[in-house]
Design an enzyme around this catalytic site. Structure first.
Site, PDB file in Angstrom:
ATOM      1  N   LYS A  10       0.861  -1.194   0.000  1.00 34.40           N
ATOM      2  CA  LYS A  10       0.000   0.000   0.000  1.00 34.40           C
ATOM      3  C   LYS A  10       0.886   1.229   0.000  1.00 34.40           C
ATOM      4  O   LYS A  10       2.059   1.199   0.374  1.00 34.40           O
ATOM      5  CB  LYS A  10      -0.938   0.016   1.209  1.00 34.40           C
ATOM      6  CG  LYS A  10      -0.242   0.046   2.584  1.00 34.40           C
ATOM      7  CD  LYS A  10       0.197   1.421   3.057  1.00 34.40           C
ATOM      8  CE  LYS A  10       0.916   1.330   4.400  1.00 34.40           C
ATOM      9  NZ  LYS A  10       1.634   2.579   4.764  1.00 34.40           N
ATOM     10  N   GLY A 106       3.917  -1.182   3.986  1.00 39.16           N
ATOM     11  CA  GLY A 106       3.002  -1.994   4.785  1.00 39.16           C
ATOM     12  C   GLY A 106       3.192  -3.491   4.685  1.00 39.16           C
ATOM     13  O   GLY A 106       2.252  -4.255   4.909  1.00 39.16           O
ATOM     14  N   ASP A 142      -2.351  -0.872  11.244  1.00 35.44           N
ATOM     15  CA  ASP A 142      -2.591  -0.819   9.800  1.00 35.44           C
ATOM     16  C   ASP A 142      -3.330  -2.050   9.278  1.00 35.44           C
ATOM     17  O   ASP A 142      -3.859  -2.035   8.165  1.00 35.44           O
ATOM     18  CB  ASP A 142      -1.268  -0.706   9.029  1.00 35.44           C
ATOM     19  CG  ASP A 142      -0.687   0.697   9.057  1.00 35.44           C
ATOM     20  OD1 ASP A 142      -1.359   1.600   9.594  1.00 35.44           O
ATOM     21  OD2 ASP A 142       0.424   0.883   8.558  1.00 35.44           O
TER      22      ASP A 142
END
Length: 290
Positions: A10, A106, A142
């Site tokens: 991401k 991420g 996240d």
């Protein structure tokens, strides 16, 4: 049952810190955009009761790895909610790593999300996505966004997701071979001030930026140089609290052209943004329903 599961990268199209909780967690507003690029995980479920992780054919015993933690978390939740005979739940997980550590893409959170979704299916523990997202906060803030799998404006500490649709773009992502761990950024660097919380409409109408960009670029001259060079050609920012720098383009050819202008030793890739995570496409393609 064996499947190869995507674990996508991401980028944060914007990232604002709007406050700090008493326990040290930061309140954020961020736009999470998935890319059609990332790691892959081959997962073989078994009844040995063991969770084993392999990467490049080597057994990884690091219990702090998010993959191992996610699998053990799901197993413990299955025991607590009496979902199945979880003492025998086991798996061999083979990681093909493409997302650099500390890059802001991420990777660790994405890996954990993929493991939770995949093993939830393979082990038949039958948790909903919303339940998996709630459990996952124990590992990282996240992870819920990766589990829900939609382009979203993320708020709170990561648990509040506002899905949106965006025009898909092409991104040149450059990795300067610098690892920046999120926990170190939050603990060792102080923002001069926090950003004012905005409505979603105002967030999307305002110029995008990242509250950590000045901190990171002033600390690492290589990142500052990349930002300066790429900004000549396209909108360019860092992603998250990591080291990767990305530039946005309307088409792949434009991204390739700028990539070709960079020194040959620069590590990077070109990827397209997607509004639905590649992980979720696996379920539709293989007719696997959560």
């Amino acid at each position: 049952m064996i499947y190869t599961w995507p674990s996508p990268a991401k980028i944060n199209l914007f990232l604002y810190i709007t406050g700090v909780r008493s326990d040290g967690y930061h309140y954020i507003q961020s736009l999470f955009q998935f890319l059609n690029y990332g790691d892959t995980l081959k997962i073989v479920s078994n009844t040995t009761g063991k969770i084993e992780l392999f990467s490049e054919k080597k057994l990884i015993l690091n219990t702090e790895n998010t993959i191992i933690r996610a699998a053990k978390l799901l197993k413990s939740k299955a025991l607590y909610y009496e979902k199945t005979n979880c003492t025998t739940l086991g798996a061999k997980i083979f990681l093909n790593k493409k997302i650099p550590i500390g890059s802001g893409l991420g990777g660790g959170s994405s890996n954990a999300a993929t493991v939770l979704i995949a093993l939830n299916k393979l082990w038949k523990t039958k948790f909903t996505l919303e339940e998996l997202a709630q459990f996952s906060l124990k590992i990282g803030s996240d992870i819920p966004a990766f589990i829900m799998g939609k382009t979203s404006i993320v708020e709170g500490i990561g648990e509040i997701l506002n899905p949106i649709q965006r025009k898909e773009k092409w991104y040149l992502v450059v990795y300067p071979k610098i690892q920046i761990l999120t926990k170190n950024i939050f603990s060792n660097f102080l923002l001069e001030s926090t950003s004012q919380k905005k409505t979603i409409q105002l967030l999307l109408q305002s110029p995008f930026s990242n509250d950590f960009e000045n901190i990171v670029s002033n600390k690492f001259k290589k990142i500052k140089t990349l930002l300066s060079i790429l900004s000549i050609y396209a909108p360019t920012r860092i992603t998250g609290t990591g080291s990767c720098v990305f530039s946005e383009f309307d088409d792949k050819l434009s991204a390739q052209k700028i990539f070709s202008l960079l020194p040959k030793n620069v590590q990077g890739f070109i990827a397209k943004s997607v509004n639905t995570s590649p992980l979720h496409h696996v379920f539709y393609k293989k007719n696997i329903h959560i």
